[in-house]
Structures are given as C-alpha cells and as structure tokens.
Design an enzyme around this catalytic site. Sequence first.
Site, PDB file in Angstrom:
ATOM      1  N   TYR A 269      -6.371  -3.927   6.436  1.00 30.66           N
ATOM      2  CA  TYR A 269      -5.307  -4.704   5.810  1.00 30.66           C
ATOM      3  C   TYR A 269      -4.279  -5.201   6.828  1.00 30.66           C
ATOM      4  O   TYR A 269      -3.912  -6.377   6.846  1.00 30.66           O
ATOM      5  CB  TYR A 269      -4.610  -3.875   4.722  1.00 30.66           C
ATOM      6  CG  TYR A 269      -3.404  -4.555   4.153  1.00 30.66           C
ATOM      7  CD1 TYR A 269      -3.541  -5.505   3.141  1.00 30.66           C
ATOM      8  CD2 TYR A 269      -2.115  -4.289   4.627  1.00 30.66           C
ATOM      9  CE1 TYR A 269      -2.427  -6.158   2.623  1.00 30.66           C
ATOM     10  CE2 TYR A 269      -1.005  -4.938   4.118  1.00 30.66           C
ATOM     11  CZ  TYR A 269      -1.172  -5.862   3.117  1.00 30.66           C
ATOM     12  OH  TYR A 269      -0.084  -6.528   2.616  1.00 30.66           O
ATOM     13  N   ASP A 304      -8.465  -5.461  -2.612  1.00 31.26           N
ATOM     14  CA  ASP A 304      -7.984  -6.459  -3.565  1.00 31.26           C
ATOM     15  C   ASP A 304      -7.346  -7.650  -2.865  1.00 31.26           C
ATOM     16  O   ASP A 304      -7.383  -8.782  -3.380  1.00 31.26           O
ATOM     17  CB  ASP A 304      -6.971  -5.821  -4.515  1.00 31.26           C
ATOM     18  CG  ASP A 304      -5.812  -5.184  -3.774  1.00 31.26           C
ATOM     19  OD1 ASP A 304      -4.712  -5.745  -3.797  1.00 31.26           O
ATOM     20  OD2 ASP A 304      -6.014  -4.119  -3.165  1.00 31.26           O
ATOM     21  N   LYS A 376      -9.244   2.511  -7.428  1.00 35.49           N
ATOM     22  CA  LYS A 376      -7.998   1.873  -7.835  1.00 35.49           C
ATOM     23  C   LYS A 376      -8.286   0.416  -8.200  1.00 35.49           C
ATOM     24  O   LYS A 376      -8.723  -0.379  -7.357  1.00 35.49           O
ATOM     25  CB  LYS A 376      -6.962   1.943  -6.716  1.00 35.49           C
ATOM     26  CG  LYS A 376      -5.631   1.306  -7.093  1.00 35.49           C
ATOM     27  CD  LYS A 376      -4.689   1.289  -5.909  1.00 35.49           C
ATOM     28  CE  LYS A 376      -3.415   0.539  -6.247  1.00 35.49           C
ATOM     29  NZ  LYS A 376      -2.577   0.336  -5.059  1.00 35.49           N
TER      30      LYS A 376
END
Length: 524
Positions: A269, A304, A376
């Site tokens: 990320y 995500d 998640k």
Amino acid sequence: MTSTLGLDPEVTRKARELAARAAEPVIDLATAHTTVAVERASLRLAGMVGADTTHRAGDVPWVNRVVDTVQEHCGLAQGVLLPVSHAMREGSYTDLTELAEATAAGQVRYSIPSGNARRGAVSLSRKLVRAGIRRLDRNRAERDRMIRKIGDPPQRPWVYLIVATGDIDEDVVQATNAARAGADIIAVIRSTGQSLLDYVPEGATHHGFAGTFATQENFRIMRAALDEVSKEVGRYIRLTNYASGLCMPEMAVLAGLERLDMMLNDCMYGILFRDINPIRTFVDQRFSRQVHARAGILINTGEDNYLTTADAVDEAHTVTVSQLLNERFAHEAGLPDELLGLGHAFEINPAIPDSFRLELAHALLARELFPDAPLKWMPPTKHMTGDIFQGYLLDGFFNLAGVLSEQSILLVGMMTEAVVTPWLSDRDLALTNVHYVRNAAGNLREDFRPAPDGFIAKRAQQVLGEAVDLLGRITEDGLLDAIGNGTFGLMKRPADGGKGAGGVVAKDDGYHNPAIDFFESGAA
C-alpha cells in the site's frame, strides 16, 4: 470449509507456490537491510519515550534524535542498540531519556564496541528490549482476559466503523456512541499526510486534518475509553489504527505497547499509494509484522485500494495475487492465519449487468482461498455518486454479499460517501442497514450454493486462473519489477524511487537487534 466454487486444488496449490517464489527474493532483501524506522522502533521497545521540546523547528522525538546521531557518528549497519547500550554503560546514564538529553546537548560520541565492551552492550540491550517485549506479552494476555470476561461480539461479521474528527477527545465521544449503537471495531483514521512524516508526533492531539494524529498518548486515551464502554455494552470493542507509512515499525510497537487490537498493515500500500520507497516498505513491513505477531494484533491488508484506481472487473485477479503475497509475507514474519485480515472490496460499477453476481464471485473466492483468515470486506466508494438513496441501497447489497460470503469484518458503508464527512446520524443509519441485513440474512449462507457450472463459479475459477498466470510472470520478472511496471493499481513505482529511500541501510555481519532475536525465537 467445503468448496462451493469448484476450484481445482492443484491450481490453488500452484498459486501459493508461485506466491512463495515471488516473495522469496524480497524477503531476502528485507532480512539483509534495516531502516531508520526499524531502529527507532527498537529504541521504543527498549523504553525510549518523549521528545526534545527545545528544538527550534518543533518537538523532535528522542528516538529520532538518537538514531540520527548514531547514524552520523558510526552508522546503523550494526543497529542502533549496540552503540546506545555501549554509551549507556560508558557514561553511566540512569536511563535512556538521560542519554537522549545528553545526545541533544552534544555530550555523547557513539561508537561500535568490541571485545568485553561489546559483550556488555549486548547484555544491556537484551535487558532493555526484554522489558518492552514483556509488556507486549502482558497486553496480549490482558486482551485475552478481557475477552473471556466481557465476551466477544455474538455475531459475525464484526461491524467496523471509522471515526475521524481530528480531535482525540471528540473521537472518544463518537467511538463510544458508535459502540453503543452496535459497532464492534473502532478505526481511528490518521490525519491526512501523517504516513509521510518520518517521525511520530507526541502527546494528545486536537488539530488533525480529516483524521486524528496517531500518537502513543492518543492510542492510550482511546483504548481506555473503549475498555470502559466494552464493560457497558457487554462485548469487547476492538481498536484499530495504521501501521503504514514511513513510521510503520514504530506504529506497530506503539500499538503493542498500548494494546490496540488491529492495525492496517499491507505489503504494498505505501509503495503504490504513498510513493514510499519499495525496499524501505518491505523492510519496515517485515519488522512491523513480527511485532504484530508477538502482540497478537490482527492486521488488515489494503487490496481494496487497487480497485479505486483500476477496474474492479478487469483487475480482480491482482487483488487475489496481492492477497497471496500478503499471506506469504505474513507467514514468514510469524503471523498465523487467525491474525491475517486480508482485504478486498465491493467496487464494481453497479451499472454493469450482473455486477452483484460478480461481486459475490470475488468475495466467495477470497473466502474459499483463505478459509481461516478473518477477511475484511470494504464498502463501495468509487461509484458512490452523492445520491444518498442509491448509496444506501448499494451499501445494503454490499452488506448482503458480506454475509452470504461469510466475511469476518465488515466496514460500515456510508450513504454520504463522496458528499460530507459522516455525521453521527449518518453512522447510525448505516449501522441500522448492517444490523437489518445481518439479522435478516446472517444464516442465509447455509442455504446458498452457487450452481457448479454457473456464472459465479466460473467467474471465480477465471479470476484464480488469471492470478496464477500473473504470478507466473512475476516470478520470472521479479516482484520489484512488477511493481515498477504498474502491475498493481496501475501505479508504477520503481525500486530506486520513492520517499524514505535514504533511510535504508544494508546490515553488516555484526548487526545486532535483540528485538528481532526475541521475535524469531519466541523467547523473552
């Protein structure tokens, strides 16, 4: 878990084998280097706290001041704890704060000891770090004790809700009210841009921007408030923050010291979305995950985010590839499946025919590939238009996909996404949506089976096959080159670029860090 998607076990095995092969050179790179953030985190474990409040440019944490000085005097190739412990013994300082103050005053000259002096410094460094490790262990035991006494949330998925006022005191008000309204996990969003600060601010803060600064004191304040409301509502409320950015290892240590329960911690990320140097990120990530493993902190990964910059249908396989890589990096650092909260998201354009079936196929694929991981599931953001009624309906479909695919952690979607920062009333309505779907359809999974040759099963098989193909190319070209070529999230990040590259240091043969020794041996 019985397969409902008809996945070929051989394809699944091959996917993990390729992920391990792709990760191995990066793991070797990470173990051969340290960073300024790893060394600062190690000093925090050893008990160094506080900041130099006299500096003309503002408060400077003592760990920054000492690491920078050691780097200037003798380098960090053998770690910071060896010269620091040597200086403690030579100067007869009573504690690390006194040493730090003397460092700021220019009274300390750091050096690498040898012979008996080295053995003495090694012994002292182990003693100092052992105290920090034992505090991690005590906090883990205290969490387990509280869960046994108070109880876990009775239903899955756990409901995850964000607070982000900028003021820790106001965050406490919102967080405790959210817990009373049904939230199981509170995530305190960091102030905008904090991930790019190469230091951790000190003290309680009241002036964040679109979030609240992550500090040790803010962690302590929120954990104490959630402990009280946990007793009130009769279930243990978990606290989440971020172990990412240029201070990833320090955030992990502070989370362990203040008994946070979850931390956002992803292998790529920071590289992709904050342009942090790839090697810095992988080195910091490994140490931070070793901390999480010891402290029993559940990590949340960030797949995500890929789907906010890349198409959620065309690039679905990159999410699966990242999940497999995150799994491999986590296992190597000592994190078991039960602490591996792999991420994915409901981000397909709702105007596409069969969009819900596609979302369900992707969610079921993640659940089946990682049956023991607390996945998640992230709500729609990219295609929230400002139409709050459409947004509320879309969040309802997201919640339904979450319970149908047995997700473990459900981040609450907001109908006001892309409009305003949510009010308490917005959060209350969003929680009502989650509770309705979870209560009405929470056990629907036992009645739902995709057709063996149907759309959902075939789509899942297709995505897994594309993931295997991509992993094959990554093992040939190398993960760092794949990142540099824009494979994930369409972001091109070369290995020699990005922020924080100057903070990476190759280890000497004599590198010493008792924290890593304790993590890898399980001793204390």
